[in-house]
Motif scaffolding. Sequence first.
Motif, PDB file in Angstrom:
ATOM      1  N   GLY A 164       0.778  -1.234   0.000  1.00  0.00           N
ATOM      2  CA  GLY A 164       0.000   0.000   0.000  1.00  0.00           C
ATOM      3  C   GLY A 164       0.808   1.282   0.000  1.00  0.00           C
ATOM      4  O   GLY A 164       0.304   2.342   0.369  1.00  0.00           O
ATOM      5  N   ASP A 183       2.222   4.557  -1.505  1.00  0.00           N
ATOM      6  CA  ASP A 183       1.774   5.393  -2.618  1.00  0.00           C
ATOM      7  C   ASP A 183       2.719   6.558  -2.911  1.00  0.00           C
ATOM      8  O   ASP A 183       2.372   7.481  -3.646  1.00  0.00           O
ATOM      9  CB  ASP A 183       0.353   5.901  -2.385  1.00  0.00           C
ATOM     10  CG  ASP A 183       0.228   6.798  -1.158  1.00  0.00           C
ATOM     11  OD1 ASP A 183       1.263   7.086  -0.512  1.00  0.00           O
ATOM     12  OD2 ASP A 183      -0.908   7.215  -0.843  1.00  0.00           O
ATOM     13  N   GLN A 225       2.689   2.573 -10.873  1.00  0.00           N
ATOM     14  CA  GLN A 225       1.407   3.140 -11.290  1.00  0.00           C
ATOM     15  C   GLN A 225       0.515   2.128 -11.996  1.00  0.00           C
ATOM     16  O   GLN A 225      -0.667   2.409 -12.227  1.00  0.00           O
ATOM     17  CB  GLN A 225       1.650   4.383 -12.143  1.00  0.00           C
ATOM     18  CG  GLN A 225       2.193   5.544 -11.312  1.00  0.00           C
ATOM     19  CD  GLN A 225       2.672   6.728 -12.121  1.00  0.00           C
ATOM     20  OE1 GLN A 225       2.591   6.740 -13.351  1.00  0.00           O
ATOM     21  NE2 GLN A 225       3.198   7.736 -11.433  1.00  0.00           N
ATOM     22  N   GLU A 266      -0.050  -0.576 -10.366  1.00  0.00           N
ATOM     23  CA  GLU A 266      -0.751  -1.013  -9.158  1.00  0.00           C
ATOM     24  C   GLU A 266      -1.686   0.065  -8.634  1.00  0.00           C
ATOM     25  O   GLU A 266      -2.767  -0.229  -8.124  1.00  0.00           O
ATOM     26  CB  GLU A 266       0.272  -1.395  -8.072  1.00  0.00           C
ATOM     27  CG  GLU A 266       1.226  -2.521  -8.452  1.00  0.00           C
ATOM     28  CD  GLU A 266       0.523  -3.836  -8.650  1.00  0.00           C
ATOM     29  OE1 GLU A 266      -0.459  -4.105  -7.914  1.00  0.00           O
ATOM     30  OE2 GLU A 266       0.929  -4.615  -9.541  1.00  0.00           O
ATOM     31  N   ASN A 267      -1.252   1.307  -8.746  1.00  0.00           N
ATOM     32  CA  ASN A 267      -2.035   2.434  -8.235  1.00  0.00           C
ATOM     33  C   ASN A 267      -1.656   3.663  -9.058  1.00  0.00           C
ATOM     34  O   ASN A 267      -0.549   4.185  -8.929  1.00  0.00           O
ATOM     35  CB  ASN A 267      -1.743   2.652  -6.751  1.00  0.00           C
ATOM     36  CG  ASN A 267      -2.436   3.873  -6.180  1.00  0.00           C
ATOM     37  OD1 ASN A 267      -3.156   4.597  -6.879  1.00  0.00           O
ATOM     38  ND2 ASN A 267      -2.221   4.148  -4.895  1.00  0.00           N
ATOM     39  N   ARG A 268      -2.568   4.124  -9.898  1.00  0.00           N
ATOM     40  CA  ARG A 268      -2.229   5.211 -10.823  1.00  0.00           C
ATOM     41  C   ARG A 268      -1.928   6.519 -10.102  1.00  0.00           C
ATOM     42  O   ARG A 268      -1.377   7.452 -10.705  1.00  0.00           O
ATOM     43  CB  ARG A 268      -3.363   5.420 -11.816  1.00  0.00           C
ATOM     44  CG  ARG A 268      -4.674   5.897 -11.205  1.00  0.00           C
ATOM     45  CD  ARG A 268      -5.732   6.039 -12.272  1.00  0.00           C
ATOM     46  NE  ARG A 268      -6.995   6.541 -11.716  1.00  0.00           N
ATOM     47  CZ  ARG A 268      -8.084   6.740 -12.444  1.00  0.00           C
ATOM     48  NH1 ARG A 268      -8.057   6.479 -13.738  1.00  0.00           N
ATOM     49  NH2 ARG A 268      -9.185   7.200 -11.870  1.00  0.00           N
ATOM     50  N   ASP A 269      -2.281   6.634  -8.821  1.00  0.00           N
ATOM     51  CA  ASP A 269      -2.045   7.862  -8.074  1.00  0.00           C
ATOM     52  C   ASP A 269      -0.707   7.877  -7.318  1.00  0.00           C
ATOM     53  O   ASP A 269      -0.417   8.831  -6.600  1.00  0.00           O
ATOM     54  CB  ASP A 269      -3.177   8.093  -7.075  1.00  0.00           C
ATOM     55  CG  ASP A 269      -4.516   8.339  -7.761  1.00  0.00           C
ATOM     56  OD1 ASP A 269      -4.515   8.993  -8.827  1.00  0.00           O
ATOM     57  OD2 ASP A 269      -5.550   7.872  -7.249  1.00  0.00           O
TER      58      ASP A 269
END
Length: 317
Positions: free
Chosen positions: A104, A106, A126, A128-131
């Motif tokens: 998790g 970021d 990104q 996994e998480n574009r932010d």
Amino acid sequence: MVGSNRNHLSDAHAFASKPNLESNTMSSPAARREAGFRAPVGVDTTRASIARVYDYSLDGKDNYPVDRAALAAILEVAPGQREVSRLNRRWLHRVVRYLAGSAGIDQFLDVGAGLPTVCNTHQVAQQENRDVQVVYVDNDPLCCAHGRALLEENANTHYLCGDLLEDGTLLENEGVSRYLDPGRPIGLIVCGVLHHVDDSLDPAAVVRGYTDRLANGSFVAITSFWAPADENRELHALAKRLEWAFTEMGVGSGWYRTREQQLEYFGGLELIEPGLVGLADWWPAGPLTRPRWPEEQLILGGVGHKPLPAPPRIHFV
């Protein structure tokens, strides 16, 4: 250089020669250079560059004859050294995928990022998480020029000029803190960097400067050349020959350190299983398809976690 490569390098030369206000606030203290720090090569074509030699080892095009000659000297000792670079990249991809996904995280700080290559940290994170916010930092102006031109693909990706050895660490740098919140967990990537830091600069103390400042819940991912010592005397002899090739015939740095020395990098951190191991043994993507080259065994990687404080105990009366 072949056609398109010459254009890339000439563009970077022009970019790197421009004044850079951010780099003025991210310069390494002169005293550190006097203590043994090797200044970045930049656009100097007469000296081999760590970043350009690594680029050439990955079959990149952003390198000069002096860089190819440096790698050739290393390959004389270890013909499979190119595979070490590829192994290092695959390890980085697996680690970033884990941190941006299951863990998790970021926001990432990738120190000593070097020249852009295929599938970089932000591209993996990104997915996994574009932010996810990613800040790349390197002390070589050529890398910074290339990085800004090729890696800043979105508002969450930034490439800054700076140095691992800065006073107060990069975590206190205004350029970095503009994009990353030091009060929240960060994924710190120090991949293939510490073996280029001289013993006189105490690389373990350098890492402690970062881990002391990282927020609880952060992770530190490190790879570094390994000298097996009594764990494997034959491989240790190869490590010493490779160290000579790197430091005397190659790029002027590249020290192989024991497992005990490298474990000091993770002081105060909880090592994520399977610990400090050969890169191919850190959560491999699948079974080995061929025997490992001896030189592939001479690099270790690990991920440390700065634990969250224990929750307060509830006392019942």
